[in-house]
Design an enzyme around this catalytic site. Structure first.
Site, PDB file in Angstrom:
ATOM      1  N   GLU A   1     -13.782  17.638   5.639  1.00 27.03           N
ATOM      2  CA  GLU A   1     -14.439  16.424   6.108  1.00 27.03           C
ATOM      3  C   GLU A   1     -14.764  16.554   7.593  1.00 27.03           C
ATOM      4  O   GLU A   1     -14.378  17.525   8.249  1.00 27.03           O
ATOM      5  CB  GLU A   1     -13.551  15.206   5.830  1.00 27.03           C
TER       6      GLU A   1
ATOM      7  N   GLU B   1      -1.570   1.389   8.604  1.00 30.74           N
ATOM      8  CA  GLU B   1      -2.662   1.012   9.507  1.00 30.74           C
ATOM      9  C   GLU B   1      -2.270  -0.083  10.486  1.00 30.74           C
ATOM     10  O   GLU B   1      -2.854  -0.202  11.559  1.00 30.74           O
ATOM     11  CB  GLU B   1      -3.888   0.576   8.704  1.00 30.74           C
TER      12      GLU B   1
ATOM     13  N   ARG C   1      -9.738   8.344  14.766  1.00 30.86           N
ATOM     14  CA  ARG C   1      -8.951   8.973  13.696  1.00 30.86           C
ATOM     15  C   ARG C   1      -9.705  10.145  13.070  1.00 30.86           C
ATOM     16  O   ARG C   1     -10.879  10.029  12.715  1.00 30.86           O
ATOM     17  CB  ARG C   1      -8.640   7.945  12.620  1.00 30.86           C
TER      18      ARG C   1
ATOM     19  N   ASP D   1      -3.039  -9.505   8.661  1.00 28.59           N
ATOM     20  CA  ASP D   1      -1.882 -10.400   8.606  1.00 28.59           C
ATOM     21  C   ASP D   1      -0.653  -9.813   9.306  1.00 28.59           C
ATOM     22  O   ASP D   1       0.012 -10.497  10.081  1.00 28.59           O
ATOM     23  CB  ASP D   1      -1.538 -10.719   7.143  1.00 28.59           C
TER      24      ASP D   1
ATOM     25  N   ARG E   1     -16.570  10.976  13.246  1.00 32.68           N
ATOM     26  CA  ARG E   1     -17.107   9.693  12.791  1.00 32.68           C
ATOM     27  C   ARG E   1     -17.683   8.829  13.900  1.00 32.68           C
ATOM     28  O   ARG E   1     -18.671   8.124  13.697  1.00 32.68           O
ATOM     29  CB  ARG E   1     -16.014   8.901  12.051  1.00 32.68           C
TER      30      ARG E   1
ATOM     31  N   GLY F   1       0.828  -1.193   0.000  1.00 36.06           N
ATOM     32  CA  GLY F   1       0.000   0.000   0.000  1.00 36.06           C
ATOM     33  C   GLY F   1       0.865   1.246   0.000  1.00 36.06           C
ATOM     34  O   GLY F   1       2.070   1.212  -0.303  1.00 36.06           O
TER      35      GLY F   1
ATOM     36  N   HIS G   1     -16.950   3.427   9.533  1.00 33.75           N
ATOM     37  CA  HIS G   1     -17.319   4.515   8.638  1.00 33.75           C
ATOM     38  C   HIS G   1     -18.840   4.583   8.581  1.00 33.75           C
ATOM     39  O   HIS G   1     -19.509   3.567   8.387  1.00 33.75           O
ATOM     40  CB  HIS G   1     -16.742   4.288   7.241  1.00 33.75           C
TER      41      HIS G   1
ATOM     42  N   THR H   1      -5.205   1.052   0.176  1.00 34.53           N
ATOM     43  CA  THR H   1      -4.883   2.334  -0.458  1.00 34.53           C
ATOM     44  C   THR H   1      -5.675   2.511  -1.744  1.00 34.53           C
ATOM     45  O   THR H   1      -6.154   3.616  -2.049  1.00 34.53           O
ATOM     46  CB  THR H   1      -3.371   2.414  -0.754  1.00 34.53           C
TER      47      THR H   1
ATOM     48  N   HIS I   1     -14.063   0.170   9.222  1.00 36.33           N
ATOM     49  CA  HIS I   1     -13.324   0.932   8.217  1.00 36.33           C
ATOM     50  C   HIS I   1     -11.829   1.043   8.502  1.00 36.33           C
ATOM     51  O   HIS I   1     -11.011   0.775   7.629  1.00 36.33           O
ATOM     52  CB  HIS I   1     -13.930   2.326   8.117  1.00 36.33           C
TER      53      HIS I   1
END
Length: 534
Positions: free
Chosen positions: A120, A375, A386, A223, A290, A15, A244, A44, A351
């Site tokens: 946002e 992440e 976040r 992972d 959020r 990513g 989200h 990403t 999310h």
């Protein structure tokens, strides 16, 4: 392919953090990148909104820092917030130099800020730079081109990292735990090879697939997090899974996110009766942080019994919608929803994880020679929630910091350790895989029902009891049957679910994204503390 491959730097994950790191390290050293699928198969690729950075004279680092810390609900690490926020402009310039085509604003040649900046939830200023509503895809395109053009970078696609190789496990005479590389399953041939590296970097992304509903692609199975924990890394704050608020609700749509930037441009959340409701929960209405929006939607869904709510973007204007959100517009249109005329049916979905492997300001874990960024890492930036579009920013800034430290410090002489080849022992090929698909489904439903947006002590206890049993079952399976990519994903999901539940049970309060009805308010202790598991 040989059974042991040596490299200077082994990057697990492809990513934004992994590829930017590879681009920077390859300026001096040989770099190997392991991609679980293709280079474009990662979180990403699906990032829509953009990258938060102070680029306008009407904005300031202090305001961005304040917005980040307010969203983080008392758990942000101030020094890390400052470093990441102040590193934003440099990171954006580097992307532009690599050819990322950010959306220009009308009359750009006469404006002090040539790019369109959107706003946002949780942001006090317009500071999110974007490439229409496909920012992640455009950034990934430029980074893939850059690393593929560099002769110092070797890429292995369809290569699934099985476990990290550490001295604790394979050379216990060492006084400290050192990472030596990783065992990797080649998915096309089902054989396991050893990558021996002077330094190893976990950039393997998040674990949204631990939940039934998620905006993440199928490969987001935690992972890197699971491997790091099994290798001895400290883990923190996994109770803070960000949901989200607005994923498209449609029987044929899979994990399609409706960017928060749509609300930033004026879209309004509406209840089952198609009436605005967010002002009842927060003075910012549909632009509230959020965690507040997700809980409000969850409560409204429970009150109404409806399967979904609505996002109304019709007041933005058809021309503006098509200009700024072409991907969202066209995708919804494919499902029979014209968002310039129709309200968008939405539901919350898992999310982004604000927790992860504990790292310092240079991305170092407590396992020597092992780094984590993106992440998979817990840097202290996000705290308990976040701030929108801070994640790509964090990945870029930490890629720069990690690369600078790694290139400036010569690693210890551990290349002479004799690492054993992968040994499958007496394991056999499994006669059926239905047990794994059933376990995968059970874990995701368990997490959604008991460790979701709203939690309780009873729900967490039920989840913990069952995940203990599931992990025992998978351990038995591991020692009896040859490994496969399906098994590795389920095992990693089970480990991540276990760690998430442990973190959630340790936090006896509600804070940020973590909401427990038995402890509905933040604890009185000051300062707030991270939840750390080792």
């Amino acid at each position: 392919m040989e059974s042991v491959i040596a490299t200077d730097h082994l990057i697990i994950g492809s990513g934004i953090s992994g590829l930017m790191l590879a681009h920077k390290l390859a300026a001096k050293d040989k770099v190997t990148v392991i991609a679980k699928g293709s280079l474009f198969d990662n979180n990403t690729r699906y990032a829509q909104g953009g990258i938060a950075s102070v680029l306008s004279p009407k904005d300031s680092f202090e305001k961005h820092i304040e917005d980040t810390e307010v969203a983080g609900a008392g758990l942000c690490h101030p020094e890390i917030v400052s470093v990441v926020v102040r590193g934003g402009p440099k990171a954006i310039r580097e992307l532009i130099d690599l050819g990322v085509d950010f959306t220009k604003r009308a009359g750009a040649e006469t404006e002090s800020v040539p790019y369109h900046l959107t706003k946002e939830g949780g942001h006090s200023k317009r500071r999110v730079i974007h490439s229409d509503d496909l920012t992640g895809k455009e950034v990934l395109r430029a980074l893939v081109e850059a690393v593929k053009a560099n002769p110092n970078v070797t890429i292995y696609e369809n290569a699934f990292a099985v476990d990290l190789i550490t001295t604790d496990r394979y050379a216990p005479s060492f006084s400290e735990n050192i990472c030596l590389g990783a065992y990797v399953l080649r998915r096309e041939t089902d054989d396991v090879i050893c990558f021996q590296s002077r330094r190893t970097y976990l950039c393997a992304g998040g674990h949204g697939k631990a939940y039934l509903y998620t905006s993440n692609p199928d490969g987001a199975t935690g992972d890197g997090l699971a491997m790091g924990w099994r290798a001895g890394c400290k883990v923190a704050n996994l109770e803070f899974m960000q949901f989200h608020p607005t994923c498209l609700f449609h029987p044929d749509a899979k994990n399609f996110l409706i960017s928060e930037a749509v609300r930033g441009e004026g879209a309004v959340l509406k209840d089952a009766s198609r009436q605005p409701f967010m002002k009842r929960y927060h003075h910012l209405g549909s632009l509230a942080p959020r965690d507040i929006v997700a809980r409000a939607i969850d409560l409204e869904l429970k009150k109404s019994g409806s399967s979904h709510l609505y996002l109304d973007a019709t007041e933005i204007g058809a021309e503006k919608v098509k200009e700024h959100f072409p991907n969202i517009y066209n995708t919804c249109l494919k499902y029979g929803i014209d968002i310039t005329k129709d309200m968008i049916p939405v539901v919350p979905a898992a999310h982004y994880s604000c927790g992860g492997l504990v790292v310092d300001e240079h991305g170092r874990t407590n396992v020597h020679g092992l780094f984590a960024l993106g992440e998979v890492a817990c840097t202290g930036l996000h705290g308990a929630n976040r701030l929108a579009s801070n994640s790509l920013l964090e990945a870029l800034v930490f890629a720069d910091r990690v690369a600078a430290w790694a290139l400036d410090h010569v690693p210890d002489g551990i290349s002479d350790v004799n690492i054993p080849k992968w040994n499958s022992g007496d394991t056999i090929v499994p006669d059926e895989l239905v047990v794994l698909t059933h376990t995968w489904d059970e874990i995701r439903r368990l997490m959604w029902n008991y460790v979701g947006i709203v939690r309780s002590e009873k729900r967490l206890q039920r989840a913990f009891d069952r995940i203990i049993s599931i992990r025992k079952e998978l351990d038995t399976y591991y020692w009896h049957y040859q490994i496969s990519d399906v098994f590795l994903e389920v095992r990693n999901l089970a480990d991540v679910a276990y760690l998430t539940i442990k973190c959630a049970r340790k936090r006896k309060e509600s804070r940020g994204i973590h909401y427990n009805i038995d402890y509905p308010v933040p604890a009185d202790d000051s300062p707030a503390k991270d939840t750390v598991i080792w």
